[in-house]
Design an enzyme around this catalytic site. Structure first.
Site, short mmCIF file in Angstrom:
data_model
loop_
_atom_site.label_atom_id
_atom_site.label_comp_id
_atom_site.label_asym_id
_atom_site.label_seq_id
_atom_site.Cartn_x
_atom_site.Cartn_y
_atom_site.Cartn_z
N LYS A 196 0.82 -1.79 -0.18
CA LYS A 196 0.01 0.10 0.01
C LYS A 196 0.99 1.22 0.41
O LYS A 196 0.83 2.03 -0.45
CB LYS A 196 -0.78 -0.05 0.88
CG LYS A 196 -1.38 -1.64 1.70
CD LYS A 196 -2.57 -0.71 0.31
CE LYS A 196 -4.17 -1.88 0.57
NZ LYS A 196 -4.07 -3.84 0.63
C1 LIG Z 1 -4.20 -4.57 0.07
C2 LIG Z 1 -3.80 -5.77 -0.09
C3 LIG Z 1 -4.27 -7.01 -0.97
C4 LIG Z 1 -4.81 -7.03 -1.91
O1 LIG Z 1 -5.20 -5.67 -2.47
P1 LIG Z 1 -6.33 -5.26 -4.05
O2 LIG Z 1 -5.34 -4.17 -4.08
O3 LIG Z 1 -7.25 -4.63 -2.54
O4 LIG Z 1 -6.89 -6.51 -4.83
C5 LIG Z 1 -2.81 -8.06 -0.57
N1 LIG Z 1 -2.13 -8.02 0.13
C6 LIG Z 1 -1.40 -7.18 1.46
C7 LIG Z 1 -0.25 -7.55 2.28
C8 LIG Z 1 -2.39 -5.92 0.90
O5 LIG Z 1 -2.16 -4.88 1.80
#
Ligand SMILES: *Cc1c(COP(=O)(O)O)cnc(C)c1O
Length: 497
Positions: free
Chosen positions: A113
Protein backbone atom coordinates in the site's frame (compact mmCIF):
# COMPACT_ATOMS: atom_id res chain seq x y z
CA UNK A 1 -7.15 13.64 -20.15
CA UNK A 2 -10.80 13.67 -19.17
CA UNK A 3 -12.28 11.45 -16.48
CA UNK A 4 -15.84 10.17 -16.22
CA UNK A 5 -17.88 8.15 -13.72
CA UNK A 6 -18.54 4.42 -14.03
CA UNK A 7 -22.20 5.12 -13.18
CA UNK A 8 -22.97 8.34 -15.07
CA UNK A 9 -21.59 8.91 -18.55
CA UNK A 10 -22.37 12.65 -18.46
CA UNK A 11 -19.72 13.25 -15.76
CA UNK A 12 -16.59 15.07 -16.97
CA UNK A 13 -13.82 15.94 -14.53
CA UNK A 14 -10.08 16.59 -14.66
CA UNK A 15 -7.53 14.31 -13.04
CA UNK A 16 -7.15 16.63 -10.06
CA UNK A 17 -10.91 16.83 -9.55
CA UNK A 18 -11.15 13.04 -9.68
CA UNK A 19 -8.42 12.73 -7.07
CA UNK A 20 -9.73 15.51 -4.81
CA UNK A 21 -13.28 14.08 -4.87
CA UNK A 22 -12.26 10.42 -4.49
CA UNK A 23 -15.65 9.05 -5.51
CA UNK A 24 -18.26 10.43 -7.92
CA UNK A 25 -21.46 11.91 -6.46
CA UNK A 26 -23.47 9.14 -8.17
CA UNK A 27 -21.55 6.50 -6.21
CA UNK A 28 -19.46 5.53 -9.25
CA UNK A 29 -15.70 5.51 -9.59
CA UNK A 30 -13.67 7.90 -11.71
CA UNK A 31 -11.92 6.49 -14.78
CA UNK A 32 -9.96 8.14 -17.59
CA UNK A 33 -12.03 8.13 -20.78
CA UNK A 34 -9.08 6.95 -22.84
CA UNK A 35 -6.07 4.88 -21.85
CA UNK A 36 -2.76 6.44 -22.92
CA UNK A 37 -0.36 4.16 -24.77
CA UNK A 38 3.35 3.52 -24.77
CA UNK A 39 5.31 1.49 -27.32
CA UNK A 40 8.43 -0.66 -27.17
CA UNK A 41 10.69 2.30 -27.92
CA UNK A 42 9.20 4.09 -24.92
CA UNK A 43 9.74 1.01 -22.78
CA UNK A 44 13.35 0.79 -23.88
CA UNK A 45 13.79 4.41 -22.86
CA UNK A 46 11.99 3.90 -19.53
CA UNK A 47 14.22 0.92 -18.80
CA UNK A 48 17.20 3.28 -18.68
CA UNK A 49 15.57 5.46 -15.99
CA UNK A 50 15.34 4.84 -12.26
CA UNK A 51 12.01 4.27 -10.51
CA UNK A 52 11.37 7.98 -9.97
CA UNK A 53 12.07 8.70 -13.63
CA UNK A 54 9.73 5.94 -14.74
CA UNK A 55 7.01 7.12 -12.37
CA UNK A 56 7.15 10.69 -13.70
CA UNK A 57 6.85 9.48 -17.30
CA UNK A 58 3.83 7.26 -16.63
CA UNK A 59 2.02 9.65 -14.30
CA UNK A 60 2.23 12.60 -16.68
CA UNK A 61 0.23 10.61 -19.24
CA UNK A 62 -2.67 10.37 -16.79
CA UNK A 63 -2.39 13.49 -14.64
CA UNK A 64 -2.45 15.96 -17.50
CA UNK A 65 -3.53 18.95 -15.42
CA UNK A 66 -0.48 18.66 -13.17
CA UNK A 67 2.52 20.76 -14.23
CA UNK A 68 5.90 19.08 -14.72
CA UNK A 69 7.14 20.83 -11.58
CA UNK A 70 4.19 19.63 -9.53
CA UNK A 71 4.66 16.06 -10.71
CA UNK A 72 8.37 16.13 -9.98
CA UNK A 73 7.74 17.46 -6.48
CA UNK A 74 5.12 14.74 -5.83
CA UNK A 75 7.13 11.81 -7.15
CA UNK A 76 10.44 12.86 -5.63
CA UNK A 77 8.79 13.42 -2.25
CA UNK A 78 6.99 10.07 -2.32
CA UNK A 79 9.83 7.77 -3.37
CA UNK A 80 12.69 9.32 -1.40
CA UNK A 81 15.43 6.74 -1.14
CA UNK A 82 15.62 6.93 2.67
CA UNK A 83 11.98 5.86 3.05
CA UNK A 84 12.51 2.60 1.15
CA UNK A 85 14.68 -0.36 2.08
CA UNK A 86 15.75 -0.87 -1.55
CA UNK A 87 17.22 1.74 -3.90
CA UNK A 88 15.15 0.14 -6.67
CA UNK A 89 11.95 1.07 -4.68
CA UNK A 90 10.12 -1.95 -6.13
CA UNK A 91 12.88 -4.52 -6.74
CA UNK A 92 12.52 -7.86 -8.49
CA UNK A 93 13.82 -10.97 -6.73
CA UNK A 94 14.60 -13.74 -9.18
CA UNK A 95 13.15 -16.94 -7.73
CA UNK A 96 13.98 -19.24 -10.66
CA UNK A 97 14.30 -19.17 -14.42
CA UNK A 98 10.69 -18.32 -15.08
CA UNK A 99 9.45 -16.58 -11.93
CA UNK A 100 10.47 -13.31 -10.28
CA UNK A 101 8.98 -11.77 -7.18
CA UNK A 102 8.11 -8.07 -7.32
CA UNK A 103 8.76 -6.84 -3.78
CA UNK A 104 6.24 -4.07 -3.27
CA UNK A 105 6.72 -3.87 0.50
CA UNK A 106 10.01 -1.99 0.74
CA UNK A 107 8.29 1.22 1.94
CA UNK A 108 7.85 2.68 5.45
CA UNK A 109 4.98 0.41 6.59
CA UNK A 110 6.25 -2.80 4.97
CA UNK A 111 3.17 -3.36 2.78
CA UNK A 112 2.52 -2.70 -0.89
CA UNK A 113 0.00 0.00 0.00
CA UNK A 114 2.98 2.32 0.54
CA UNK A 115 3.64 2.35 -3.21
CA UNK A 116 0.45 4.35 -3.68
CA UNK A 117 -0.05 5.93 -0.28
CA UNK A 118 3.32 7.59 -0.11
CA UNK A 119 2.35 9.43 -3.28
CA UNK A 120 -1.36 10.05 -2.71
CA UNK A 121 -1.01 12.82 -0.08
CA UNK A 122 1.12 14.78 -2.54
CA UNK A 123 -1.30 14.22 -5.41
CA UNK A 124 -4.23 15.08 -3.19
CA UNK A 125 -2.85 18.31 -1.76
CA UNK A 126 -1.82 19.51 -5.23
CA UNK A 127 -5.27 18.53 -6.57
CA UNK A 128 -7.09 20.24 -3.72
CA UNK A 129 -5.01 23.37 -4.27
CA UNK A 130 -6.36 23.46 -7.83
CA UNK A 131 -9.98 22.69 -7.05
CA UNK A 132 -10.97 23.98 -3.59
CA UNK A 133 -8.64 26.35 -1.93
CA UNK A 134 -9.89 27.08 1.61
CA UNK A 135 -11.18 23.66 2.51
CA UNK A 136 -9.58 21.18 4.85
CA UNK A 137 -9.53 17.65 3.46
CA UNK A 138 -10.77 14.86 5.70
CA UNK A 139 -9.48 11.47 4.66
CA UNK A 140 -11.73 8.60 5.73
CA UNK A 141 -10.30 5.13 5.45
CA UNK A 142 -11.79 1.67 5.86
CA UNK A 143 -8.97 -0.80 6.14
CA UNK A 144 -8.45 -4.53 6.19
CA UNK A 145 -5.10 -3.78 7.82
CA UNK A 146 -2.42 -2.44 5.54
CA UNK A 147 -4.16 0.55 3.97
CA UNK A 148 -4.83 2.09 7.37
CA UNK A 149 -1.24 2.21 8.48
CA UNK A 150 0.10 3.20 5.08
CA UNK A 151 -2.44 6.04 4.83
CA UNK A 152 -1.72 7.23 8.39
CA UNK A 153 1.98 7.30 7.65
CA UNK A 154 1.48 9.01 4.30
CA UNK A 155 -0.84 11.73 5.64
CA UNK A 156 0.60 12.31 9.10
CA UNK A 157 1.11 16.03 9.69
CA UNK A 158 0.36 16.89 6.05
CA UNK A 159 -0.94 20.48 6.29
CA UNK A 160 -4.65 21.02 5.77
CA UNK A 161 -5.60 17.36 6.12
CA UNK A 162 -7.16 15.17 8.82
CA UNK A 163 -7.11 11.41 8.57
CA UNK A 164 -9.51 8.99 10.28
CA UNK A 165 -9.02 5.25 9.98
CA UNK A 166 -11.58 2.52 10.76
CA UNK A 167 -10.60 -1.15 10.97
CA UNK A 168 -12.59 -4.34 11.74
CA UNK A 169 -11.85 -5.13 15.38
CA UNK A 170 -10.93 -8.80 14.82
CA UNK A 171 -9.96 -8.51 11.18
CA UNK A 172 -6.33 -7.42 11.33
CA UNK A 173 -3.09 -9.03 12.53
CA UNK A 174 -1.64 -8.00 15.93
CA UNK A 175 1.26 -6.28 14.17
CA UNK A 176 -1.09 -4.39 11.85
CA UNK A 177 -3.19 -3.31 14.83
CA UNK A 178 -0.20 -2.11 16.80
CA UNK A 179 1.14 -0.24 13.78
CA UNK A 180 -2.12 1.71 13.58
CA UNK A 181 -2.96 2.25 17.22
CA UNK A 182 0.49 3.65 17.99
CA UNK A 183 0.48 6.06 15.03
CA UNK A 184 2.01 9.44 15.74
CA UNK A 185 0.91 12.77 14.27
CA UNK A 186 -1.37 15.64 15.22
CA UNK A 187 -3.97 15.09 12.46
CA UNK A 188 -4.59 11.34 12.84
CA UNK A 189 -7.29 9.21 14.51
CA UNK A 190 -7.98 5.47 14.57
CA UNK A 191 -11.10 3.55 15.64
CA UNK A 192 -11.99 -0.16 15.64
CA UNK A 193 -15.43 -1.24 14.33
CA UNK A 194 -17.45 -4.24 15.51
CA UNK A 195 -17.82 -6.25 12.30
CA UNK A 196 -15.77 -7.38 9.33
CA UNK A 197 -14.06 -5.40 6.57
CA UNK A 198 -17.13 -5.26 4.34
CA UNK A 199 -19.15 -3.74 7.24
CA UNK A 200 -16.42 -1.20 7.81
CA UNK A 201 -16.12 -0.34 4.13
CA UNK A 202 -19.87 0.00 3.57
CA UNK A 203 -20.05 2.22 6.68
CA UNK A 204 -17.46 4.57 5.24
CA UNK A 205 -19.18 4.56 1.83
CA UNK A 206 -22.48 5.49 3.51
CA UNK A 207 -20.84 8.49 5.18
CA UNK A 208 -19.38 9.63 1.87
CA UNK A 209 -22.76 9.69 0.15
CA UNK A 210 -24.79 11.14 3.06
CA UNK A 211 -26.10 14.59 2.04
CA UNK A 212 -26.70 15.79 5.61
CA UNK A 213 -23.15 15.05 6.63
CA UNK A 214 -21.94 16.79 3.49
CA UNK A 215 -23.86 19.95 4.45
CA UNK A 216 -22.47 19.90 7.96
CA UNK A 217 -18.97 19.55 6.54
CA UNK A 218 -19.49 22.49 4.19
CA UNK A 219 -20.42 24.69 7.14
CA UNK A 220 -17.11 23.83 8.76
CA UNK A 221 -15.07 24.17 5.55
CA UNK A 222 -14.31 20.48 5.52
CA UNK A 223 -14.56 18.03 2.62
CA UNK A 224 -14.23 14.26 2.55
CA UNK A 225 -11.84 12.46 0.35
CA UNK A 226 -10.90 8.84 0.14
CA UNK A 227 -7.55 7.14 0.46
CA UNK A 228 -9.12 3.77 -0.31
CA UNK A 229 -8.22 2.09 -3.55
CA UNK A 230 -11.36 3.51 -5.15
CA UNK A 231 -9.48 6.84 -5.40
CA UNK A 232 -7.85 7.22 -8.82
CA UNK A 233 -4.84 8.71 -7.05
CA UNK A 234 -4.33 5.29 -5.45
CA UNK A 235 -4.62 3.37 -8.66
CA UNK A 236 -2.40 5.36 -10.96
CA UNK A 237 0.83 4.96 -8.91
CA UNK A 238 0.26 1.20 -9.04
CA UNK A 239 0.36 1.14 -12.84
CA UNK A 240 3.93 2.40 -12.60
CA UNK A 241 5.41 -0.67 -10.92
CA UNK A 242 4.08 -3.05 -13.56
CA UNK A 243 5.69 -0.96 -16.28
CA UNK A 244 8.82 -0.79 -14.14
CA UNK A 245 8.82 -4.56 -13.55
CA UNK A 246 8.65 -5.15 -17.29
CA UNK A 247 11.59 -2.78 -17.79
CA UNK A 248 13.59 -4.65 -15.16
CA UNK A 249 12.74 -8.04 -16.66
CA UNK A 250 14.10 -6.78 -20.00
CA UNK A 251 17.16 -5.25 -18.37
CA UNK A 252 18.02 -8.46 -16.52
CA UNK A 253 17.40 -10.44 -19.73
CA UNK A 254 14.70 -12.51 -18.08
CA UNK A 255 12.79 -11.70 -21.26
CA UNK A 256 13.35 -10.00 -24.61
CA UNK A 257 11.81 -6.61 -25.31
CA UNK A 258 8.37 -7.27 -26.76
CA UNK A 259 7.99 -10.77 -25.34
CA UNK A 260 5.06 -11.33 -23.00
CA UNK A 261 5.24 -11.40 -19.22
CA UNK A 262 2.54 -12.90 -17.02
CA UNK A 263 1.54 -11.27 -13.78
CA UNK A 264 0.18 -12.95 -10.62
CA UNK A 265 -1.54 -10.75 -8.05
CA UNK A 266 -2.87 -11.69 -4.60
CA UNK A 267 -6.18 -9.89 -4.82
CA UNK A 268 -8.71 -8.37 -2.45
CA UNK A 269 -10.33 -5.14 -3.56
CA UNK A 270 -9.10 -5.68 -7.15
CA UNK A 271 -7.02 -2.49 -7.18
CA UNK A 272 -3.59 -4.02 -7.64
CA UNK A 273 -4.58 -6.37 -10.44
CA UNK A 274 -6.61 -3.63 -12.15
CA UNK A 275 -3.43 -1.55 -12.28
CA UNK A 276 -1.77 -4.47 -14.09
CA UNK A 277 -4.69 -4.51 -16.53
CA UNK A 278 -4.17 -0.79 -17.21
CA UNK A 279 -0.46 -1.41 -17.82
CA UNK A 280 -1.41 -4.11 -20.32
CA UNK A 281 -3.90 -1.85 -22.08
CA UNK A 282 -1.22 0.87 -22.25
CA UNK A 283 0.88 -1.44 -24.36
CA UNK A 284 3.15 -3.22 -21.89
CA UNK A 285 3.46 -6.78 -23.24
CA UNK A 286 1.60 -8.47 -20.41
CA UNK A 287 0.15 -11.91 -21.12
CA UNK A 288 -2.17 -13.47 -18.57
CA UNK A 289 -3.33 -11.61 -15.50
CA UNK A 290 -3.54 -14.28 -12.83
CA UNK A 291 -5.90 -13.37 -10.01
CA UNK A 292 -5.14 -15.17 -6.74
CA UNK A 293 -7.68 -15.29 -3.91
CA UNK A 294 -7.81 -16.92 -0.49
CA UNK A 295 -10.84 -18.88 0.81
CA UNK A 296 -12.96 -15.79 0.14
CA UNK A 297 -12.92 -16.81 -3.50
CA UNK A 298 -15.69 -14.67 -4.91
CA UNK A 299 -13.40 -13.39 -7.69
CA UNK A 300 -12.26 -16.88 -8.68
CA UNK A 301 -15.88 -17.79 -9.29
CA UNK A 302 -16.68 -14.57 -11.09
CA UNK A 303 -13.72 -14.76 -13.46
CA UNK A 304 -14.52 -18.42 -14.14
CA UNK A 305 -18.29 -18.37 -14.62
CA UNK A 306 -19.36 -14.73 -14.91
CA UNK A 307 -21.50 -14.61 -11.78
CA UNK A 308 -20.45 -12.36 -8.92
CA UNK A 309 -22.15 -13.67 -5.79
CA UNK A 310 -21.22 -12.35 -2.38
CA UNK A 311 -23.88 -14.46 -0.65
CA UNK A 312 -21.45 -16.89 0.88
CA UNK A 313 -19.71 -17.43 4.20
CA UNK A 314 -17.07 -14.88 5.12
CA UNK A 315 -13.80 -16.45 6.25
CA UNK A 316 -11.19 -14.83 8.47
CA UNK A 317 -8.00 -16.22 6.94
CA UNK A 318 -4.27 -15.95 7.53
CA UNK A 319 -4.15 -13.47 4.62
CA UNK A 320 -6.54 -10.92 6.17
CA UNK A 321 -5.86 -8.11 3.69
CA UNK A 322 -7.67 -10.26 1.13
CA UNK A 323 -10.67 -11.12 3.31
CA UNK A 324 -13.07 -9.22 1.12
CA UNK A 325 -16.33 -10.18 -0.56
CA UNK A 326 -17.02 -6.89 -2.31
CA UNK A 327 -14.11 -6.02 -4.58
CA UNK A 328 -14.79 -2.34 -5.26
CA UNK A 329 -12.36 -1.84 -8.13
CA UNK A 330 -13.97 -4.56 -10.21
CA UNK A 331 -16.52 -1.90 -11.10
CA UNK A 332 -13.89 -0.12 -13.19
CA UNK A 333 -13.13 -3.28 -15.15
CA UNK A 334 -16.84 -3.92 -15.80
CA UNK A 335 -17.18 -0.38 -17.09
CA UNK A 336 -14.19 -0.72 -19.41
CA UNK A 337 -15.10 -4.17 -20.74
CA UNK A 338 -18.71 -3.15 -21.37
CA UNK A 339 -17.42 -0.45 -23.72
CA UNK A 340 -17.78 2.30 -21.08
CA UNK A 341 -21.47 1.52 -20.56
CA UNK A 342 -22.28 3.46 -17.37
CA UNK A 343 -25.94 2.47 -17.41
CA UNK A 344 -25.13 -1.24 -17.52
CA UNK A 345 -22.42 -0.87 -14.88
CA UNK A 346 -24.84 0.95 -12.60
CA UNK A 347 -27.40 -1.83 -13.09
CA UNK A 348 -24.93 -4.48 -11.98
CA UNK A 349 -23.88 -2.43 -8.96
CA UNK A 350 -27.50 -1.88 -7.97
CA UNK A 351 -28.16 -5.62 -8.29
CA UNK A 352 -25.10 -6.26 -6.16
CA UNK A 353 -26.27 -3.98 -3.37
CA UNK A 354 -29.88 -5.25 -3.52
CA UNK A 355 -29.44 -8.99 -4.07
CA UNK A 356 -25.73 -9.52 -3.47
CA UNK A 357 -25.15 -10.84 -6.98
CA UNK A 358 -25.13 -10.19 -10.72
CA UNK A 359 -24.17 -12.05 -13.88
CA UNK A 360 -22.39 -10.56 -16.88
CA UNK A 361 -23.17 -11.58 -20.47
CA UNK A 362 -21.50 -14.31 -22.55
CA UNK A 363 -19.34 -11.87 -24.48
CA UNK A 364 -17.82 -10.34 -21.38
CA UNK A 365 -17.33 -13.77 -19.80
CA UNK A 366 -15.30 -14.80 -22.81
CA UNK A 367 -13.23 -11.64 -22.65
CA UNK A 368 -12.63 -12.12 -18.93
CA UNK A 369 -11.41 -15.66 -19.50
CA UNK A 370 -9.06 -14.46 -22.22
CA UNK A 371 -7.54 -11.76 -20.04
CA UNK A 372 -7.50 -13.47 -16.67
CA UNK A 373 -6.75 -16.77 -15.05
CA UNK A 374 -8.06 -17.21 -11.53
CA UNK A 375 -7.49 -19.51 -8.62
CA UNK A 376 -7.64 -19.65 -4.85
CA UNK A 377 -5.69 -21.12 -1.99
CA UNK A 378 -6.89 -22.00 1.52
CA UNK A 379 -4.95 -21.47 4.77
CA UNK A 380 -3.52 -24.98 4.82
CA UNK A 381 -2.03 -24.60 1.35
CA UNK A 382 -0.84 -21.09 2.15
CA UNK A 383 1.10 -22.55 5.05
CA UNK A 384 2.53 -25.35 2.92
CA UNK A 385 3.58 -22.87 0.24
CA UNK A 386 5.50 -20.66 2.71
CA UNK A 387 7.37 -23.76 3.88
CA UNK A 388 8.01 -25.06 0.37
CA UNK A 389 9.30 -21.73 -0.96
CA UNK A 390 11.56 -21.38 2.06
CA UNK A 391 12.90 -24.93 1.78
CA UNK A 392 13.46 -24.70 -1.99
CA UNK A 393 14.75 -21.14 -2.37
CA UNK A 394 15.50 -19.97 1.15
CA UNK A 395 13.11 -17.09 0.43
CA UNK A 396 10.73 -16.04 3.19
CA UNK A 397 7.35 -14.82 1.93
CA UNK A 398 4.27 -13.57 3.74
CA UNK A 399 0.85 -15.23 3.65
CA UNK A 400 -0.59 -13.05 0.86
CA UNK A 401 2.39 -13.62 -1.39
CA UNK A 402 2.14 -17.35 -0.62
CA UNK A 403 -1.44 -17.36 -1.90
CA UNK A 404 -0.17 -15.90 -5.17
CA UNK A 405 2.72 -18.38 -5.40
CA UNK A 406 0.38 -21.30 -4.78
CA UNK A 407 -2.15 -20.18 -7.38
CA UNK A 408 0.68 -19.62 -9.85
CA UNK A 409 2.03 -23.14 -9.32
CA UNK A 410 -1.43 -24.59 -9.92
CA UNK A 411 -1.85 -22.44 -13.03
CA UNK A 412 1.47 -23.62 -14.44
CA UNK A 413 0.67 -27.26 -13.80
CA UNK A 414 -2.74 -26.92 -15.41
CA UNK A 415 -1.74 -24.92 -18.49
CA UNK A 416 1.95 -25.69 -19.02
CA UNK A 417 2.40 -21.95 -19.62
CA UNK A 418 6.14 -21.20 -19.34
CA UNK A 419 5.86 -17.43 -19.95
CA UNK A 420 8.22 -15.45 -17.69
CA UNK A 421 6.13 -14.39 -14.74
CA UNK A 422 6.16 -11.65 -12.13
CA UNK A 423 4.50 -12.42 -8.81
CA UNK A 424 3.39 -9.38 -6.85
CA UNK A 425 4.60 -9.69 -3.26
CA UNK A 426 2.44 -7.48 -1.11
CA UNK A 427 3.75 -7.61 2.46
CA UNK A 428 6.89 -8.19 4.46
CA UNK A 429 6.63 -11.58 6.22
CA UNK A 430 7.16 -10.03 9.67
CA UNK A 431 3.81 -8.28 9.40
CA UNK A 432 2.27 -11.73 9.75
CA UNK A 433 4.87 -13.38 11.95
CA UNK A 434 2.56 -15.85 13.72
CA UNK A 435 1.27 -17.43 10.51
CA UNK A 436 4.64 -17.43 8.80
CA UNK A 437 6.39 -18.91 11.83
CA UNK A 438 3.75 -21.66 12.17
CA UNK A 439 4.37 -22.53 8.53
CA UNK A 440 8.07 -23.08 9.15
CA UNK A 441 7.86 -24.84 12.51
CA UNK A 442 5.32 -27.19 14.05
CA UNK A 443 6.04 -26.43 17.69
CA UNK A 444 6.72 -22.78 18.15
CA UNK A 445 7.92 -21.67 21.57
CA UNK A 446 6.95 -18.02 21.40
CA UNK A 447 3.73 -16.74 22.91
CA UNK A 448 3.67 -13.03 22.08
CA UNK A 449 4.09 -11.15 18.82
CA UNK A 450 7.61 -9.88 19.34
CA UNK A 451 9.14 -13.14 20.52
CA UNK A 452 7.61 -14.64 17.38
CA UNK A 453 9.39 -12.01 15.34
CA UNK A 454 12.61 -12.99 17.03
CA UNK A 455 12.02 -16.72 16.63
CA UNK A 456 11.22 -16.23 12.95
CA UNK A 457 14.38 -14.24 12.52
CA UNK A 458 16.51 -16.94 14.18
CA UNK A 459 14.92 -19.58 12.00
CA UNK A 460 15.02 -17.79 8.66
CA UNK A 461 17.79 -15.22 8.90
CA UNK A 462 15.54 -12.75 7.07
CA UNK A 463 16.17 -9.19 8.32
CA UNK A 464 13.52 -7.68 10.64
CA UNK A 465 12.40 -4.25 9.38
CA UNK A 466 13.56 -1.75 12.03
CA UNK A 467 10.23 0.07 11.98
CA UNK A 468 8.43 -3.13 13.05
CA UNK A 469 11.00 -3.97 15.71
CA UNK A 470 10.56 -0.45 17.12
CA UNK A 471 6.88 -1.12 17.93
CA UNK A 472 7.86 -3.43 20.79
CA UNK A 473 6.72 -2.01 24.10
CA UNK A 474 4.92 0.97 22.59
CA UNK A 475 1.61 1.90 24.24
CA UNK A 476 -1.39 2.31 21.93
CA UNK A 477 -2.78 5.84 21.58
CA UNK A 478 -6.12 4.79 20.06
CA UNK A 479 -8.24 2.17 21.82
CA UNK A 480 -11.82 3.06 20.85
CA UNK A 481 -14.17 0.33 19.54
CA UNK A 482 -17.47 1.48 17.98
CA UNK A 483 -20.56 -0.01 16.39
CA UNK A 484 -20.98 0.35 12.63
CA UNK A 485 -24.15 2.44 13.13
CA UNK A 486 -22.21 4.95 15.19
CA UNK A 487 -19.48 5.64 12.64
CA UNK A 488 -20.82 9.07 11.65
CA UNK A 489 -20.87 10.31 15.24
CA UNK A 490 -17.36 8.94 15.74
CA UNK A 491 -16.30 11.07 12.78
CA UNK A 492 -17.89 14.21 14.26
CA UNK A 493 -16.34 13.51 17.63
CA UNK A 494 -12.89 13.00 16.18
CA UNK A 495 -13.15 16.24 14.23
CA UNK A 496 -14.67 18.14 17.15
CA UNK A 497 -17.73 19.32 15.19
C1 LIG B 1 -4.38 -4.68 0.18
C2 LIG B 1 -3.60 -5.93 0.12
C3 LIG B 1 -3.87 -6.91 -0.84
C4 LIG B 1 -5.01 -6.79 -1.83
O1 LIG B 1 -4.81 -5.79 -2.78
P1 LIG B 1 -6.05 -5.22 -3.62
O2 LIG B 1 -5.52 -4.08 -4.39
O3 LIG B 1 -7.09 -4.82 -2.62
O4 LIG B 1 -6.54 -6.33 -4.48
C5 LIG B 1 -3.06 -8.03 -0.88
N1 LIG B 1 -2.06 -8.19 0.02
C6 LIG B 1 -1.78 -7.28 0.96
C7 LIG B 1 -0.68 -7.54 1.93
C8 LIG B 1 -2.53 -6.11 1.04
O5 LIG B 1 -2.25 -5.21 1.99
Amino acid sequence: MVYTSTRDSSVRVSASEAIAKGISADGGLFVPMTIPTINLVDIERLARLDYIGRAKEILRLYLTDFTEDELSMCVEGAYKAEKFSSPAIAPLYKLNDSASILELWRGPTCAFKDMALQLLPYLLTVSAGKTRKDTKIVILVATSGDTGKAALEGFRDVPNTEILVFYPVDGVSPMQKLQMTTQEGANVSVCAIEGNFDDTQSGVKAIFTNREIEEKFKEHHLAFSSANSINWGRLVPQIVYYVSAYCDMVKSEALKLGDPMNVVVPTGNFGNILAAYYAKQMGVPIGKLICASNANNVLTDFLTNGTYDKNRPFYCTTSPSMDILISSNLERLLFLLSGQDAEQTKKWMTELSETGKYTVGEKMQKELRQLFAAGYCDDENTKRTIRKIFDEYHYLCDTHTAVALNVYAAYKTKTGDETPTVIASTANPYKFSASVLKALEDNIRSKDEFSMVEELHELSGAPVPPQLAALKGKTPRFTKVAKKEDMASVVFEMLGI
